[in-house]
Design a protein around this motif. Sequence first.
Motif, PDB file in Angstrom:
ATOM      1  N   SER A  33       0.811  -1.224   0.000  1.00  0.00           N
ATOM      2  CA  SER A  33       0.000   0.000   0.000  1.00  0.00           C
ATOM      3  C   SER A  33       0.841   1.270   0.000  1.00  0.00           C
ATOM      4  O   SER A  33       0.298   2.370   0.017  1.00  0.00           O
ATOM      5  N   PRO A  43      -3.620   4.514   3.496  1.00  0.00           N
ATOM      6  CA  PRO A  43      -3.718   3.108   3.927  1.00  0.00           C
ATOM      7  C   PRO A  43      -2.431   2.617   4.575  1.00  0.00           C
ATOM      8  O   PRO A  43      -2.466   1.833   5.527  1.00  0.00           O
ATOM      9  N   TYR A  44      -1.294   3.103   4.062  1.00  0.00           N
ATOM     10  CA  TYR A  44       0.000   2.712   4.639  1.00  0.00           C
ATOM     11  C   TYR A  44       0.074   3.118   6.109  1.00  0.00           C
ATOM     12  O   TYR A  44       0.519   2.328   6.957  1.00  0.00           O
ATOM     13  N   SER A 132       3.772  -2.471  -5.527  1.00  0.00           N
ATOM     14  CA  SER A 132       3.268  -1.110  -5.347  1.00  0.00           C
ATOM     15  C   SER A 132       3.846  -0.166  -6.396  1.00  0.00           C
ATOM     16  O   SER A 132       3.166   0.760  -6.853  1.00  0.00           O
TER      17      SER A 132
END
Length: 412
Positions: A33, A43-44, A132
């Motif tokens: 993420s 989100p991270y 990612s």
Amino acid sequence: MTDLALPAPLPRERKKFDYSKLVDGFFFLTICSGSIVFIEPSPYDLLILITLGLWIVGGFVIQRAVFPFILFLELWTFGGFLALIPYWHEADPVDFMFHTLFITSTGVFFALFLSQHTGRRLELLLTGYTISCVAAAAIAVMTWFGAFGAGEDWIKDGRAMAPFKDPNVLGSYLVTGLLYLTQRLLLGRRRLVWLTLPSLALVLTALFLSFSRGSWGAAMVSLVMTVGFLLGTADSGRMRLRIASGAAGVLLLLAVGLSAALSVESVREFFFQRAAVTQDYDEGPNGRFGNQIRSLPMLLERPLGFGPLRFRLVFGLEPHNSYINAFASNGWLGGFSFIMLTLTTIFVGFRQSLTRHPWTRPAQVLFAATFAFFLQGLQIDLDHWRMFYVSLGAVWGIEGARRRWLSQGQTA
């Protein structure tokens, strides 16, 4: 006739719950993420908090070899809080320093986490990070070409930036994925070459479309370093020949792609404009470099620096130099700690990348990326870049694992 008694069925052995797999799973999701940062909190940020909590509950070990990293990183942060004292009533500097505390803590986590179960976790890290990168590159390329009809919302001054907020961050983020994909090709890992080659081409395209001078330079320097490390630690002359020929092939791919892109007049003009050594905002006494030079004698008189986020109040611009910013925002304690962090990381990184141990290959990718970040620090403020702490912590995690491996009497 007597009945024969059938033997009682053996009880099924219950599979034990493997808590470490749960932690590793959330770690992998966190890394995957990492490129989705156009929303806050990202989100991270949420996933790293969950991963940290699960990891702490499960218990952890602090390797002695990681201690210098933790010391210099925390002294740098502590210096910032000391410099913050006169401005504690201001919201922006306080928020900035607590964000610094949070993000440097993730660096400590990566170092400690990767020093245990190192091989498996490094594979999760590099695989998730590359996924990612490919996802970010796909979004950047499609939005730059306006594939969704709303590309202008994802582009800054003609430069691709999605799914980040800054083209420079997009370009720099892609470097680690670029190195990992290139290394896989050069080592002749053909099992997934059908996936590696298009992924590499996509990442290179997005990196180009970011039109980030710093990212282009970081990519070139780190690619040269990675190839040099591979040649220096190759098992045989045949392997060196394969690596050299593969590097020539990648260089040819770059040349062909660049030539095709520059055949478009508008792209060619913008490329040479962005590729200039300096821009208008760099020059003059009040430009980027002029401000940096004027700040030096002032910082020599201020043990606490200007304070967090106050360089721009003095000069009207951010410092755009992580080393000057370390002294300006974190005082002498923070500035010298950041320099020591840089020097010690470079020392252990070169040693990892040029010697044989079980994690030499991932070390060559992660240190080359980290070294490029340190170089970029000369022209940009990277102290809040998430990916900087991922690779930085990984280098020290590998160092902890390597030192433990050596203490067990292992030899290359």
